[in-house]
Enzyme design. Sequence first.
Site, short mmCIF file in Angstrom:
data_model
loop_
_atom_site.label_atom_id
_atom_site.label_comp_id
_atom_site.label_asym_id
_atom_site.label_seq_id
_atom_site.Cartn_x
_atom_site.Cartn_y
_atom_site.Cartn_z
N GLU A 57 0.83 -1.21 0.00
CA GLU A 57 0.00 0.00 0.00
C GLU A 57 0.86 1.26 0.00
OE1 GLU A 57 -4.19 -1.38 1.96
OE2 GLU A 57 -2.67 -0.72 3.38
N GLU A 87 -6.65 -7.77 -0.48
CA GLU A 87 -7.05 -7.73 0.93
C GLU A 87 -8.57 -7.52 0.99
OE1 GLU A 87 -4.99 -5.01 3.44
OE2 GLU A 87 -3.01 -5.88 3.05
#
Length: 622
Positions: A164, A243
């Site tokens: 991320e 995710e």
Amino acid sequence: MIPTHQQRSFGIDYDKNTFVKDGQPFRYISGSMHYARVPRPSWQDRLRKIRSTGVNTVQTYVPWNYHERTISTYSNLEDLNDFIALVNQTGLLIIVRPGPYICAEWDMGGLPAWLLKTPSIRLRSSDTDYVAAVDRWMAVLLPMIYPWLYQNGGPIIAVQVENEYGSYGCDANYLRHLLHLFRLHLGNDVLLFTSDEPKLKSLQCGSLQGLYSTINFGSDTNATEAFLLQRKMENKGPLVNSEFYTGWLDYWGHKHSTKASSMIAHALDTILSTGASVNMYMFEGGTNFGYWSGADYKTTFLPVTTSYDYDAPLSEAGDPTDKLFAIRDVIRKYIDEPLDPVPPPALKYPYGFVPMRLYNEVIELLHFLAPYPPVRSKYPIDFEQMNQSHGFLLYQTSLPKAFELHTPLKSSGIHDRAYVALNGTFQGVLERDGVGAVNVCGPKGARLDLLVENMGRIGFGHQIHEHKGIVSNVTLGGEILNRWFITSLDMEVPLPELHDMDRKPLPHSTGPAFYTGSFTLPRSVFTSPRDTFLRLQGWTKGFVWINGGNLGRYWSLGPQQTLYVPGSFLSPFLPNNVTILELEHSPCSSGTTRCLVRFIDQPILGVASQALLDQPSLPEIH
């Protein structure tokens, strides 16, 4: 025909928008499990349960600070190697996320705190000091991963680069360096990818040509809109949610987080119906044993609980939940092969009440707990300057003059809690984003002790650069205190030995002190100690060790009210030693007979169940 190593391949067919495994279209359905959060003896049980759900792949992080706790000194590397081997034996594939930054609500997002000893360092960037440390670490880690790549006969089908990153920075040179580094050690055949939150800027800053861009989102995000964002970065190739959140984490002092099984199952069904690959984060959360729980910062400091249960399909103790069966029913719609039966939950045992006794106050054990002499400094220095990453530092000075009236002791730089004593008498707590002053009074020369607890390093956002300890001056009545003695305390390895040392006979204590007790297992569980949960009713805040294994932090603030005790921590025949570091007030403090802990057979992570509330009150111990 089973492919040979030379024939094995895993990659992307961009024309058909799919992964390709050994020349055939492939879709992975994955579940996250972190080997550092699950006791090694439980790995196989958890993997079998994951596989029985129809999941074909496991995803795991590699926390750098777990393996390189001091510079160029490596530990627990065999854990990763053995975990991958066991995944392979179980018939699962694996996706490895080696960072170097991982987030995961893990201490400092997996980055080692010793990086901060370089004052000018810029983490997660192309800063030369940071990159040099990353290069050294990856030169150890990635060659260990290489033999396990799918192309080499192992189970690793993909490796994530960073994590991320677009939510943190936009340094393309940094990502480019990592790409070259991973290719150097892993070769050109392995699939490398990135994952970012469903925001265009995050995806743009977190992506790089040569790294396949994937997206992360939960059940409250519209899957079609999220995948359209991924398509802006990858106009062809498989759709991937790296995710998909099955639950959420807990913070101390906040409500226990849950996600409805029906909502998760419906969202998963929607994702799979598009043909996308998915990783469920978490499939089993596990436990932040020891000092590994991290923290977030959202206007205030938010330390993460010891339990990383995450309201996941497998509970913290590895038990199948209703959510697991709901997910299983969804997955079986999209796969052809029959599913194995789901293994049953592990047996638990309520070992009952264990009497505890005050062993000694922390301040009286410095000869035992302090590995090095104190450091003298005019003003307080932090954990990083003391070469310490976790646990506690003791700051000591003396009152420069008499204070006959109660006078406020203050500091705006307590990271994260300071337990204050004057001449050995507990005065109160200074707390980050909380209690800002403790009133003290005493004669000139009175000894002032501040035992400072690191509550977990921030693991997300730009605050990951934070330092721990006392990071600004301490004042008493507005006067800056100086001439400090700072002592590192070793609160890890030697604690079990307390049971072999002479006790100091003290009736009770308020403030930081150790308590000890022991129990033996009943004959019915001699051969196989069962999991249990430790209830610390009446205790306030601290840590617990069982036979030297650190169960993690407890705090009456909640929501978590029990600590998970794996059966593998227990001895079947010898006495099981319980050591508690209570930092504030114990039920023993009043000198009553209620100096107890209790082992029960189910967790309390939020509101206590009615069955537990209806159980009888504590008995008197004579």
